[in-house]
Design a protein around this motif. Structure first.
Motif, PDB file in Angstrom:
ATOM      1  N   ASP A 311       0.830  -1.222   0.000  1.00  0.00           N
ATOM      2  CA  ASP A 311       0.000   0.000   0.000  1.00  0.00           C
ATOM      3  C   ASP A 311       0.859   1.264   0.000  1.00  0.00           C
ATOM      4  O   ASP A 311       0.344   2.371   0.180  1.00  0.00           O
ATOM      5  N   GLY A 312       2.150   1.092  -0.118  1.00  0.00           N
ATOM      6  CA  GLY A 312       3.053   2.253  -0.193  1.00  0.00           C
ATOM      7  C   GLY A 312       3.387   2.857   1.152  1.00  0.00           C
ATOM      8  O   GLY A 312       3.870   3.997   1.227  1.00  0.00           O
ATOM      9  N   LYS A 313       3.133   2.132   2.231  1.00  0.00           N
ATOM     10  CA  LYS A 313       3.424   2.690   3.562  1.00  0.00           C
ATOM     11  C   LYS A 313       4.907   2.550   3.895  1.00  0.00           C
ATOM     12  O   LYS A 313       5.560   1.590   3.493  1.00  0.00           O
ATOM     13  N   LYS A 314       5.374   3.537   4.673  1.00  0.00           N
ATOM     14  CA  LYS A 314       6.772   3.507   5.128  1.00  0.00           C
ATOM     15  C   LYS A 314       6.788   2.856   6.515  1.00  0.00           C
ATOM     16  O   LYS A 314       6.003   3.257   7.395  1.00  0.00           O
ATOM     17  N   VAL A 315       7.666   1.862   6.688  1.00  0.00           N
ATOM     18  CA  VAL A 315       7.699   1.133   7.962  1.00  0.00           C
ATOM     19  C   VAL A 315       9.117   1.154   8.545  1.00  0.00           C
ATOM     20  O   VAL A 315      10.089   0.856   7.852  1.00  0.00           O
ATOM     21  N   ALA A 316       9.212   1.512   9.833  1.00  0.00           N
ATOM     22  CA  ALA A 316      10.494   1.454  10.552  1.00  0.00           C
ATOM     23  C   ALA A 316      10.295   0.538  11.762  1.00  0.00           C
ATOM     24  O   ALA A 316       9.225  -0.064  11.923  1.00  0.00           O
ATOM     25  N   ALA A 317      11.311   0.411  12.611  1.00  0.00           N
ATOM     26  CA  ALA A 317      11.179  -0.406  13.823  1.00  0.00           C
ATOM     27  C   ALA A 317      11.812   0.329  14.991  1.00  0.00           C
ATOM     28  O   ALA A 317      12.668   1.201  14.797  1.00  0.00           O
ATOM     29  N   TYR A 318      11.369  -0.017  16.220  1.00  0.00           N
ATOM     30  CA  TYR A 318      11.890   0.622  17.425  1.00  0.00           C
ATOM     31  C   TYR A 318      12.535  -0.447  18.311  1.00  0.00           C
ATOM     32  O   TYR A 318      11.878  -1.399  18.694  1.00  0.00           O
ATOM     33  N   GLU A 339      12.517  -0.396   6.965  1.00  0.00           N
ATOM     34  CA  GLU A 339      13.626   0.388   6.407  1.00  0.00           C
ATOM     35  C   GLU A 339      14.793   0.624   7.367  1.00  0.00           C
ATOM     36  O   GLU A 339      15.947   0.484   7.018  1.00  0.00           O
ATOM     37  N   PHE A 340      14.442   1.028   8.599  1.00  0.00           N
ATOM     38  CA  PHE A 340      15.498   1.305   9.583  1.00  0.00           C
ATOM     39  C   PHE A 340      14.960   1.041  10.986  1.00  0.00           C
ATOM     40  O   PHE A 340      13.752   0.858  11.171  1.00  0.00           O
ATOM     41  N   VAL A 341      15.893   0.991  11.939  1.00  0.00           N
ATOM     42  CA  VAL A 341      15.539   0.729  13.339  1.00  0.00           C
ATOM     43  C   VAL A 341      16.042   1.907  14.165  1.00  0.00           C
ATOM     44  O   VAL A 341      17.145   2.409  13.905  1.00  0.00           O
ATOM     45  N   VAL A 342      15.263   2.357  15.134  1.00  0.00           N
ATOM     46  CA  VAL A 342      15.780   3.410  16.028  1.00  0.00           C
ATOM     47  C   VAL A 342      16.053   2.828  17.410  1.00  0.00           C
ATOM     48  O   VAL A 342      15.402   1.864  17.838  1.00  0.00           O
ATOM     49  N   ASP A 343      17.017   3.398  18.104  1.00  0.00           N
ATOM     50  CA  ASP A 343      17.345   2.957  19.462  1.00  0.00           C
ATOM     51  C   ASP A 343      18.033   4.105  20.197  1.00  0.00           C
ATOM     52  O   ASP A 343      18.844   4.832  19.631  1.00  0.00           O
ATOM     53  N   VAL A 363      16.631   7.835  18.023  1.00  0.00           N
ATOM     54  CA  VAL A 363      15.166   7.824  18.104  1.00  0.00           C
ATOM     55  C   VAL A 363      14.544   9.021  17.371  1.00  0.00           C
ATOM     56  O   VAL A 363      13.430   8.933  16.834  1.00  0.00           O
ATOM     57  N   GLU A 364      15.269  10.124  17.305  1.00  0.00           N
ATOM     58  CA  GLU A 364      14.760  11.342  16.652  1.00  0.00           C
ATOM     59  C   GLU A 364      14.397  11.079  15.185  1.00  0.00           C
ATOM     60  O   GLU A 364      13.590  11.809  14.596  1.00  0.00           O
ATOM     61  N   ALA A 365      14.966  10.033  14.589  1.00  0.00           N
ATOM     62  CA  ALA A 365      14.676   9.727  13.178  1.00  0.00           C
ATOM     63  C   ALA A 365      13.189   9.475  12.959  1.00  0.00           C
ATOM     64  O   ALA A 365      12.677   9.668  11.854  1.00  0.00           O
ATOM     65  N   LEU A 366      12.474   9.074  14.014  1.00  0.00           N
ATOM     66  CA  LEU A 366      11.034   8.819  13.843  1.00  0.00           C
ATOM     67  C   LEU A 366      10.293  10.103  13.497  1.00  0.00           C
ATOM     68  O   LEU A 366       9.411  10.114  12.642  1.00  0.00           O
ATOM     69  N   LEU A 367      10.642  11.197  14.174  1.00  0.00           N
ATOM     70  CA  LEU A 367       9.971  12.462  13.863  1.00  0.00           C
ATOM     71  C   LEU A 367      10.511  13.070  12.572  1.00  0.00           C
ATOM     72  O   LEU A 367       9.774  13.703  11.813  1.00  0.00           O
ATOM     73  N   ASP A 368      11.793  12.853  12.306  1.00  0.00           N
ATOM     74  CA  ASP A 368      12.369  13.387  11.066  1.00  0.00           C
ATOM     75  C   ASP A 368      11.743  12.727   9.843  1.00  0.00           C
ATOM     76  O   ASP A 368      11.457  13.374   8.843  1.00  0.00           O
ATOM     77  N   GLU A 369      11.560  11.426   9.921  1.00  0.00           N
ATOM     78  CA  GLU A 369      11.104  10.676   8.739  1.00  0.00           C
ATOM     79  C   GLU A 369       9.611  10.378   8.768  1.00  0.00           C
ATOM     80  O   GLU A 369       9.017  10.045   7.757  1.00  0.00           O
ATOM     81  N   PHE A 392       4.876  11.551  17.763  1.00  0.00           N
ATOM     82  CA  PHE A 392       4.847  10.691  16.567  1.00  0.00           C
ATOM     83  C   PHE A 392       3.425  10.143  16.358  1.00  0.00           C
ATOM     84  O   PHE A 392       2.907  10.130  15.233  1.00  0.00           O
ATOM     85  N   ILE A 393       2.791   9.738  17.449  1.00  0.00           N
ATOM     86  CA  ILE A 393       1.434   9.178  17.366  1.00  0.00           C
ATOM     87  C   ILE A 393       0.438  10.296  17.008  1.00  0.00           C
ATOM     88  O   ILE A 393      -0.458  10.111  16.185  1.00  0.00           O
ATOM     89  N   ARG A 394       0.639  11.477  17.609  1.00  0.00           N
ATOM     90  CA  ARG A 394      -0.253  12.615  17.339  1.00  0.00           C
ATOM     91  C   ARG A 394      -0.244  12.971  15.848  1.00  0.00           C
ATOM     92  O   ARG A 394      -1.262  13.330  15.268  1.00  0.00           O
ATOM     93  N   ARG A 395       0.924  12.786  15.233  1.00  0.00           N
ATOM     94  CA  ARG A 395       1.036  13.091  13.796  1.00  0.00           C
ATOM     95  C   ARG A 395       0.502  11.955  12.912  1.00  0.00           C
ATOM     96  O   ARG A 395       0.691  11.972  11.700  1.00  0.00           O
ATOM     97  N   GLY A 396      -0.057  10.918  13.540  1.00  0.00           N
ATOM     98  CA  GLY A 396      -0.667   9.832  12.741  1.00  0.00           C
ATOM     99  C   GLY A 396       0.152   8.557  12.697  1.00  0.00           C
ATOM    100  O   GLY A 396      -0.260   7.567  12.081  1.00  0.00           O
ATOM    101  N   GLY A 397       1.338   8.545  13.349  1.00  0.00           N
ATOM    102  CA  GLY A 397       2.168   7.339  13.353  1.00  0.00           C
ATOM    103  C   GLY A 397       1.527   6.248  14.197  1.00  0.00           C
ATOM    104  O   GLY A 397       0.854   6.522  15.190  1.00  0.00           O
TER     105      GLY A 397
END
Ligand code: JHZ
Length: 410
Positions: A311-318, A339-343, A363-369, A392-397
């Motif tokens: 569906d064209g969604k971008k997916v990362a991991a925490y 695509e990438f993992v944050v820690d 972890v900041e990459a979540l808000l950047d991307e 991140f959740i407020r923005r729809g993540g």
């Protein structure tokens, strides 16, 4: 690497295998940029039950130096929840045991001093033992004297000669990490004072099975404990399992066992042992269909991620957690799906996940991307992490929890 000859606790050669997670790289062997093109060492990951003493264990044995000295970037202090839990434990022990300037508290696997520093602040003498060199150095730097060594009977005898017996021994999340289990427990029996106390924490095998936390199985974790298995193990060394506490929110469900040279078994400890016999944890059948449930999670998670990507969604991991490494390798979740993992752990950032090679970013990459979905590999800290990621959740993540059944939250 060798396959264990018999049960790590009782020596029985009748181990019954019930789960294979294939052949995986070491969970904490995060790959540096320079090593990305080199092949990684992989080892079979198979789990078995011992019908004689109920201990669940993996059958392969990677040398502990390779696991905890050469490839270990886990620093305990990155979780606020764990720090709060550890502080409460320390303060509780100081009060209950009347610890003071004349006492000695020894922690085995003291990591970066996350727990012992609470005793230091209260003026109680401590000694940390941890073979991971960077963590031991960080602890010493922070004022927590630490020996960078493996614990066993030889070290215990030396410590008794040099420092006397310990009033309290703490061994959190370490008894799973020990291939020479009897030597380890014999060492604790040697070191503890006759009226002393040993507290041991470890995730509960019942939670592992019932909440399908299969990703907590990796080569660092040789054993997965029930109260029955612990009781049999410690009695062999003249110690008694006197009391049990349960922390459902810690590492997917953790037990704290109170063990001592004096027998004083609480009603709670008896109830745990009885409940395990009634539930069947002490028999192979309890574990027999775990593998089927695990395969189902793998298929469901892969389908969910593939659908989102289609569906064209971008997916990362925490969370570049050890358990995350088991999950992405067993389920073959490559950079095509995530695509990438944050820690938060700065020692992990800049490296790559073992085997599947997602880059590990701050972890900041979540808000950047702002990816659409984040696979929560460190699901054991779901509450803490989701609270921290409100923006991140407020923005729809949204997050994907992989176990016990893959599902999207909120
Ligand atoms: P975490 C570790 O397993 C290692 P792991 C070990 N083998 C063990 O036995 C268990 O613990 C009990 C990060 N993080 O603790 C830190 C954030 O980035 O579940 C960690 O890299 N932000 C000794 O590795 C990872 O996630 C946060 O807010 O599976 C979590 O790893 C928090 C809370 C954590 O353990």
């Amino acid at each position: 690497m060798t396959a264990a000859l018999g049960c790590r606790s009782c020596g029985s050669t009748e181990l019954k295998p019930f789960l294979s997670l294939g052949t995986t790289p070491l969970a904490d062997a995060l790959v540096t940029e320079e090593k990305l093109t080199e092949p990684e060492a992989r080892f079979p990951l198979e789990v078995a039950f011992c019908p004689a003493c109920s201990l669940v264990q993996i059958t392969e044995e990677v040398p502990p130096e390779q696991l905890f000295v050469d490839n270990y970037l886990y620093f305990s202090s990155f979780s606020d929840h764990l720090l709060r839990h550890s502080r409460a434990h320390a303060l509780g022990l100081i009060e209950a045991r009347g610890l003071g300037a004349e006492s000695l508290v020894v922690e085995i696997a003291s990591n970066d001093g996350y727990l012992l520093r609470n005793f230091v602040e209260a003026g109680v003498p401590v000694l940390g033992v941890d073979p991971a060199p960077d963590q031991a150095a960080a602890a010493t730097e922070a004022g927590v004297p630490t020996l960078a060594e493996f614990f066993g009977t030889a070290l215990a005898e030396r410590l008794v000669a040099e420092r006397g017996h310990a009033d309290v021994i703490i061994a959190n999340n370490v008894m799973a990490h020990v291939p020479e289990l009897n030597d380890f427990v014999a060492g604790m029996a040697t070191l503890v004072a006759p009226d002393g106390l040993i507290t041991v924490e470890n995730p509960y095998v019942r939670d592992l099975v019932e909440h399908r936390e299969f990703d907590t199985i990796y080569h660092e974790h040789f054993c997965y404990y029930s109260c029955t298995a612990v009781d049999k193990l410690v009695r062999r060394h003249g110690l008694f399992l006197n009391h049990v506490e349960y922390f459902p929110d810690l590492h997917g469900g953790t037990l704290r066992w109170h063990i001592a040279p004096r027998e004083d078994v609480s009603a709670t400890a008896r109830e745990y042992l009885e409940a395990e016999a009634e539930t069947g944890l002490t028999a192979f059948d309890y574990y027999a269909d775990f593998g089927v449930a695990v395969e189902r999670i793998r298929a469901d998670l892969r389908a969910l991620l593939a659908g989102l990507r289609a569906d064209g969604k971008k997916v990362a991991a925490y969370g570049a957690a050890a358990k995350g490494s088991t999950l992405v390798n067993y389920a073959e979740i490559g950079t095509d799906l995530v695509e990438f993992v944050v820690d938060r752990n700065v020692h992990k950032q800049g490296r790559y996940m073992p085997g599947v090679h997602q880059p590990i970013r701050p972890v900041e990459a979540l808000l950047d991307e702002q990816p659409d979905y984040v696979l929560l590999l460190a699901w054991n800290f779901a509450e803490e992490i989701m609270k921290q990621q409100e923006e991140f959740i407020r923005r729809g993540g949204r997050f994907i929890l992989p176990v016990p059944t893959p599902r999207i939250v909120p």
